[in-house]
Scaffold this active site. Structure first.
Site, PDB file in Angstrom:
ATOM      1  N   SER A 155       2.654   4.480  23.728  1.00 42.32           N
ATOM      2  CA  SER A 155       2.082   5.638  24.432  1.00 42.32           C
ATOM      3  C   SER A 155       0.602   5.472  24.751  1.00 42.32           C
ATOM      4  CB  SER A 155       2.324   6.893  23.603  1.00 42.32           C
ATOM      5  OG  SER A 155       3.692   7.007  23.352  1.00 42.32           O
ATOM      6  N   ARG A 206      -6.479   0.172  28.548  1.00 43.42           N
ATOM      7  CA  ARG A 206      -7.509   0.482  27.554  1.00 43.42           C
ATOM      8  C   ARG A 206      -6.867   1.317  26.463  1.00 43.42           C
ATOM      9  NH1 ARG A 206      -7.249   4.558  31.080  1.00 43.42           N
ATOM     10  NH2 ARG A 206      -7.482   3.164  32.849  1.00 43.42           N
ATOM     11  N   ASP A 257       5.508   7.522  26.471  1.00 40.01           N
ATOM     12  CA  ASP A 257       6.186   8.704  25.910  1.00 40.01           C
ATOM     13  C   ASP A 257       6.525   9.750  26.973  1.00 40.01           C
ATOM     14  OD1 ASP A 257       3.468   9.251  26.189  1.00 40.01           O
ATOM     15  OD2 ASP A 257       3.204  10.127  24.206  1.00 40.01           O
TER      16      ASP A 257
HETATM   17  C1  GLC Z   1      -2.772   9.272  26.070  1.00 40.78           C
HETATM   18  C2  GLC Z   1      -2.184   7.954  26.544  1.00 40.78           C
HETATM   19  C3  GLC Z   1      -0.919   8.187  27.337  1.00 40.78           C
HETATM   20  C4  GLC Z   1       0.052   9.055  26.548  1.00 40.78           C
HETATM   21  C5  GLC Z   1      -0.630  10.340  26.098  1.00 40.78           C
HETATM   22  C6  GLC Z   1       0.266  11.220  25.248  1.00 40.78           C
HETATM   23  O1  GLC Z   1      -3.164   9.996  27.185  1.00 40.78           O
HETATM   24  O2  GLC Z   1      -3.126   7.268  27.323  1.00 40.78           O
HETATM   25  O3  GLC Z   1      -0.314   6.960  27.681  1.00 40.78           O
HETATM   26  O4  GLC Z   1       1.160   9.364  27.337  1.00 40.78           O
HETATM   27  O5  GLC Z   1      -1.795  10.018  25.352  1.00 40.78           O
HETATM   28  O6  GLC Z   1       0.681  10.565  24.095  1.00 40.78           O
END
Ligand code: GLC
Length: 426
Positions: A97, A112, A150
């Site tokens: 995620s 990143r 996610d």
């Molecule tokens: C952050 C991450 C993203 C993820 C979100 C929720 O924004 O960069 O990829 O979906 O958190 O977990």
């Protein structure tokens, strides 16, 4: 806006046994998911492993070794050793995620770290490759079929049981959403010359909205949160909304008010505990907002227990109001993200699958978000909510399994676009 190579919704009739690995933030979760014959059904067994705090700022080797160890433990616990030798490789969906650019669904270069992670040697690298190398060392009977976000998992898992779902979002430690686009509207993949009406899920990564700071007004506390984070200048929107930051915004505001001679709060008290960054998490604000008593006695207890501060009535009322402001801003800005997708796709009515600790546990978050959506999308008085944000199915578990199933189906059908290692997937 990252294309994910998830090329359409599930039918509800996906079948098979899958593993899912969920690396989100606080925990690492391993699941085995069975999708039976019956439409929209699933069975799941799962184990959670704590993500050691040191790992979040360690190096890549430690990260992948730890993850592969947890996976190995899970497999060995749930399967006989003899099984393992004869077992075909089990397809695995890996929910990672964080923002990753994907040329293929079984590949993803970490753009990143977000959400306070800062692990050396992963940014700019293919996460799938690093993970597979750790798997190979252990000879685990597992085949990485899909690396997913996610939000994409949430979109697909919710669509599996409810075909009115058009958006999947997370309001938790971080915030983000995914939706289904047409390939013809995605300039980043124009060179593939795919049929313009072919669907592809997009991971918006809108936590990074307004990194340029030209749209949203920021408070001094937002600026401190950003400056003191491992990645200043990144995730501007997320830092105003997400669970990781709500308690810190609250803490910074109280410290500022204490230092402001004109306000005089917590006079003569030792506020050293309040000086420690990230001592308060969003559940602290939840508890304040949930205090049912007129005299805010639960808030008083909480302030005393957690911060060693004895707060008087006006100070308690200030804390309550501050929590309300931070919680309300979070809910209303969260609704803006959902509304933006609806406007872009001309969606008038749909279901939105939402997951995450803030969505599930922060008091009034859902109601405040719904009010904001109504204002932005201009629904008539008395008209019921047309865009309905509701609790999602388990995106990082069931969603990951479904996306692995959809990918395998594509291999079987010979639609190999965006799949790197199709061998061993069918
Ligand atoms: C952050 C991450 C993203 C993820 C979100 C929720 O924004 O960069 O990829 O979906 O958190 O977990």
């Amino acid at each position: 806006m990252n294309p994910t190579w998830v090329m359409g919704y599930p039918t509800g009739y996906e079948e098979g046994t899958f593993l899912a690995l969920d690396m989100g933030g606080t925990n690492l979760r391993v699941c085995e998911i069975i999708l039976p014959e019956e439409k929209g059904e699933f069975e799941i067994i799962q184990s959670k492993y704590r993500m050691p705090e040191e790992l979040k700022t360690g190096d890549s080797e430690e990260l992948w070794e730890y993850i592969a160890d947890c996976l190995q433990q899970f497999i060995e616990y749930h399967h006989e050793v003899e099984d393992l030798e004869i077992l075909d490789k089990i397809p695995l969906g890996f929910t990672f995620s964080f923002p990753a650019t994907q040329e293929y669904i079984d590949h993803g270069v970490l753009q990143r770290w977000t959400k306070g992670f800062d692990i050396a040697g992963v940014e700019g690298k293919d996460v799938a490759g690093q993970f597979e190398a750790a798997l190979a060392k252990r000879k685990l009977p597992v085949k990485l079929s899909a690396l997913i976000n996610d939000t994409t998992g949430t979109l697909i898992a919710s669509a599996y049981t409810d075909d009115a779902t058009k958006i999947g979002c997370i309001f938790g430690t971080g915030c983000n959403a995914a939706y289904m686009e047409n390939c013809g509207s995605v300039p980043k993949i124009a060179h593939y010359n795919l049929p313009p009406d072919m669907p592809i899920a997009i991971n918006c990564e809108y936590g990074a909205f307004d990194n340029e700071h030209v749209v949203l007004p920021r408070t001094p506390y937002d600026i401190i949160v950003d400056n003191d984070s491992p990645r200043p200048g990144q995730q501007a929107f997320e830092k105003m909304i997400a669970g990781l930051y709500l308690g810190e915004l609250f803490r910074l505001a109280l410290v500022d008010l204490h230092q402001n001679k004109g306000v005089k709060i917590f006079e003569g008290q030792d506020i050293s505990k309040l000086h420690k960054a990230y001592t308060l998490d969003s559940s602290f604000l939840s508890m304040i907002e949930e205090d049912p008593f007129e005299n805010l006695s639960e808030t008083a207890d909480l302030m005393h227990k957690t911060l060693n501060i004895t707060a008087n009535k006006p100070e308690l009322e200030l804390c309550r109001r501050l929590a309300e402001l931070i919680g309300t801003r979070s809910a209303r800005l969260s609704a803006c993200g959902v509304a933006a997708i609806c406007k872009k796709k001309n969606i008038e009515a749909c279901h939105v699958g939402a997951d995450g600790s803030v969505f599930n546990r922060y008091p009034h978050f859902k109601a405040r978000g719904a009010v904001a959506l109504r204002e932005i999308l201009d629904w008539k008085k008395g008209e019921k909510d047309k865009v309905d944000i509701r609790p999602a199915e388990d995106g990082s578990g069931v969603g990951a399994a479904l996306i692995a199933a959809l990918t395998i189906k594509r291999v079987k059908d010979g639609n190999l676009v965006g799949i790197k290692n199709a061998k061993g997937m069918s």
